[in-house]
Write a protein that holds these residues in place. Structure first.
Motif, PDB file in Angstrom:
ATOM      1  N   HIS A  69       0.798  -0.918  -0.080  1.00 46.83           N
ATOM      2  CA  HIS A  69      -0.161   0.018  -0.044  1.00 46.83           C
ATOM      3  C   HIS A  69       0.732   1.400   0.048  1.00 46.83           C
ATOM      4  O   HIS A  69       0.466   2.256  -0.093  1.00 46.83           O
ATOM      5  N   GLY A  70       2.357   1.127   0.173  1.00 43.65           N
ATOM      6  CA  GLY A  70       3.127   2.257   0.130  1.00 43.65           C
ATOM      7  C   GLY A  70       2.990   3.339   1.483  1.00 43.65           C
ATOM      8  O   GLY A  70       2.142   3.127   2.416  1.00 43.65           O
ATOM      9  N   LEU A  71       3.826   4.262   1.239  1.00 42.51           N
ATOM     10  CA  LEU A  71       3.791   5.199   2.503  1.00 42.51           C
ATOM     11  C   LEU A  71       3.708   6.825   1.827  1.00 42.51           C
ATOM     12  O   LEU A  71       4.515   6.860   0.905  1.00 42.51           O
ATOM     13  N   GLY A  72       2.850   7.656   2.430  1.00 39.05           N
ATOM     14  CA  GLY A  72       2.942   8.939   2.374  1.00 39.05           C
ATOM     15  C   GLY A  72       3.991   9.575   3.187  1.00 39.05           C
ATOM     16  O   GLY A  72       4.887   8.717   4.003  1.00 39.05           O
ATOM     17  N   PRO A  73       4.425  10.834   2.943  1.00 41.14           N
ATOM     18  CA  PRO A  73       5.473  11.508   3.524  1.00 41.14           C
ATOM     19  C   PRO A  73       5.403  11.435   5.231  1.00 41.14           C
ATOM     20  O   PRO A  73       6.734  11.097   5.860  1.00 41.14           O
ATOM     21  N   THR A  74       4.503  11.541   5.985  1.00 41.34           N
ATOM     22  CA  THR A  74       4.483  11.495   7.244  1.00 41.34           C
ATOM     23  C   THR A  74       4.636   9.856   7.749  1.00 41.34           C
ATOM     24  O   THR A  74       5.571   9.564   8.529  1.00 41.34           O
ATOM     25  N   ASP A  75       4.261   8.906   7.069  1.00 36.62           N
ATOM     26  CA  ASP A  75       4.497   7.621   7.334  1.00 36.62           C
ATOM     27  C   ASP A  75       5.761   6.897   6.923  1.00 36.62           C
ATOM     28  O   ASP A  75       6.383   6.362   7.741  1.00 36.62           O
ATOM     29  N   LEU A  76       6.262   7.761   6.029  1.00 39.54           N
ATOM     30  CA  LEU A  76       7.642   7.349   5.517  1.00 39.54           C
ATOM     31  C   LEU A  76       8.924   7.766   6.554  1.00 39.54           C
ATOM     32  O   LEU A  76       9.662   7.312   6.822  1.00 39.54           O
TER      33      LEU A  76
END
Length: 552
Positions: A69-76
């Motif tokens: 599902h990938g990561l957004g900037p905050t999750d990254l």
């Protein structure tokens, strides 16, 4: 009530010292790669692709791409934090929030995380460079531009959305430096790493890789464009699950008093000699290192092989037994799961319980292994012809045979006890002429190493002989190995024949039982002395058979 905070007591770790210290948490390349794969599975990836590259100048790169599902900037940003926030899904294969970082830095000095969870969003990238942290002595990541190579591998290994992990400055991918960086020797070493990783992944994630197993999400994993086929260590198509149903569930109590259930199956595999070469090499893989526990946490193997203190783990006689042990995240604390998720510890009480449950099947695996080894040993056809020839020529001192009664199995001899002494011993007629004095047989029921006999190549002219028990440990463990030492077999043959001859030359009706008791005691003592002596393995026996053929 709000607790007061004293900033003078805040004691942050030294960035340079700690980030380099965490390189040595015990990962090897395989366990480190498996930890990255855990994250991909936790992200609901269906495809995981690994690429290991060796550049001409010796630089090494490892790329892990998934279509999760990938990561957004905050999750990254959170994912790259040492001690990331706890995942909402407690069943996740990730556990401490350290795996990505400690696994990566155990192999390389620089690693990057590139991801996006929306096809319309740009790729986001963050990098840890341990040398940069060392230079500035601050917990500072790098925000570097995405290179063309990284863009290419994201497209190839991930697709539209997902996550790409990039290991560079891989100073620990191989165990040594090569005189010619990027040369043939180093390329062979990298190829060896790839092959071993493929085997490791095939085992550790076998339930996830097996499309027929619906108990866990299925995933496809490829390494350098070659799909990994799962390896089920229990080979259920040929192995026998021997644990009764009532013993397959174990209740484990935690320190807080709550109880949770672990499950267990015990598999006895066929002997390697009952398998084809293809079955043994790719399906069963019988070896002493493969015996023991295969511990699964949430379906992922975290420990394989060895008995974890329940039994001794170095005896090949138990190599047919493998125990499938399963638990979920609720028992992590009970089994002392470490950061690498590659170690498990059993509580002493659990060890005792497992030993009690598994001991009958441990012994059964031993019996099946020994039974087959005895069949193989019998086929070795160890020759005693030279010993027979020597004894026939030398005619050493022995009782003189006066008469033989085959019906009553009674022999009349003149010996040191007098003339016309009658003895009850086996009488063997029509014996192979080359085995009149000495023969190894498989029908001695007393359990003795040897027994005296009267033997003849016809029906008269009997000689004192000795029958040697093929099934006694002395024959299995000593004779067969001695076959590769030339005169050693003859020496043992002569000794046992001399015992048999001395018995017949000094026995009578009253003393016969005493001699039999002596044989019983010697045979029993030898069996005890050889208890911990390993029998030759099937491979050793094959070598011995070759040696025997060469001698003959």
């Amino acid at each position: 009530m709000t607790k007061s905070v004293d900033p003078n007591l805040t004691n942050l770790p030294d960035p340079s010292r700690l980030i380099f210290g965490l390189r040595d948490t015990g990962y090897d390349f395989n366990t480190a790669a498996a930890d990255i794969i855990d994250n991909s599975i936790a992200a609901a990836a269906k495809h995981i692709n690994i690429q290991i590259d060796l550049e001409q100048d010796g630089r090494k790169f490892v790329y892990f791409g998934d279509d999760g599902h990938g990561l957004g900037p905050t999750d990254l940003f959170d994912a790259m934090r040492y001690g990331a926030a706890r995942r909402a899904n407690l069943k996740s294969l990730g556990k401490f929030g350290l795996g990505l970082k400690t696994a990566s830095s155990s192999i390389c000095l620089k690693f990057a995380l590139i991801s996006r969870k929306d096809a319309s969003a740009p790729l986001d990238k963050l990098t840890w460079d341990l040398e940069h942290v060392q230079d500035i002595n601050r917990w500072e990541m790098l925000r570097e531009p995405i290179t063309q190579t990284e863009q290419h591998y994201f497209n190839e290994l991930c697709g539209v959305v997902g996550t790409l992990v990039v290991w560079s400055k891989c100073d620990r991918l191989l165990s040594k430096d090569y005189e010619e960086p990027g040369g043939a020797a180093e390329r062979r070493a990298v190829t060896g790493r790839i092959d071993k990783l493929r085997d490791h992944v095939a085992l550790v994630f076998h339930r996830y890789l097996n499309s027929a197993d619906k108990s866990y999400p299925n995933v496809e994993i490829s390494i350098n464009d070659k799909p990994v086929d799962y390896w089920n260590p229990f080979y259920p198509e040929r192995a026998e699950q021997v644990l009764p149903e009532h013993a397959r569930k174990l209740t484990v109590q935690l320190e807080d008093g709550s109880t949770h259930t672990a499950t267990m199956n015990a598999w006895i595999l066929p002997h390697s000699k009952d398998l084809t070469n293809e079955e043994n090499e790719t399906k069963a893989k019988i070896s002493s290192r493969a015996q023991g526990f295969y511990i699964h946490r949430e379906g992922r193997i975290i420990h394989h092989g060895g008995w974890l203190g329940v039994f001794r783990s170095d005896d090949p006689h138990y190599s047919l037994l493998r125990v499938e042990f399963d638990f979920d995240h609720k028992l992590d604390d009970a089994f002392k799961i470490d950061v690498k998720k590659s170690r498990v510890l059993f509580d002493p009480a659990l060890e005792d319980g497992l030993r009690k449950i598994l001991t009958p099947f441990w012994h059964e695996a031993d019996k099946r292994y020994r039974r087959k080894n005895k069949e193989i040993a019998d086929s070795a056809a160890l020759s005693h012809a030279s010993s027979n020839l020597t004894i026939g020529k030398v005619s050493p001192k022995a009782a003189a045979v006066v008469g033989v009664d085959t019906k009553t199995q009674e022999v009349t001899v003149n010996n040191n006890r007098g003339s016309g002494i009658k003895l009850h011993i086996p009488i063997n007629n029509n014996v192979n002429p080359s085995a009149v004095y000495i023969e190894a047989v498989d029908n001695i029921t007393s359990g003795h190493v040897w027994e005296p006999a009267m033997r003849s190549a016809g029906e008269q002219g009997h000689h004192i002989g000795v029958r040697i028990n093929k099934h006694h440990d002395f024959y299995q463990k000593i004779y067969l190995r001695a076959s590769a030492l030339g005169d050693a077999v003859e020496g043992i043959d002569f000794l046992l024949w001399a015992f048999a001859a001395a018995e017949q030359n000094n026995s009578d009706v009253e003393l016969a039982n005493i001699f039999e008791d002596i044989r019983e005691e010697i045979s029993s003592n030898l069996r005890k002395l050889l208890k911990d002596t390993p029998a030759p393995t099937p491979e050793e026996i094959e070598e011995l058979k070759t040696a025997i053929d060469g001698i003959e």
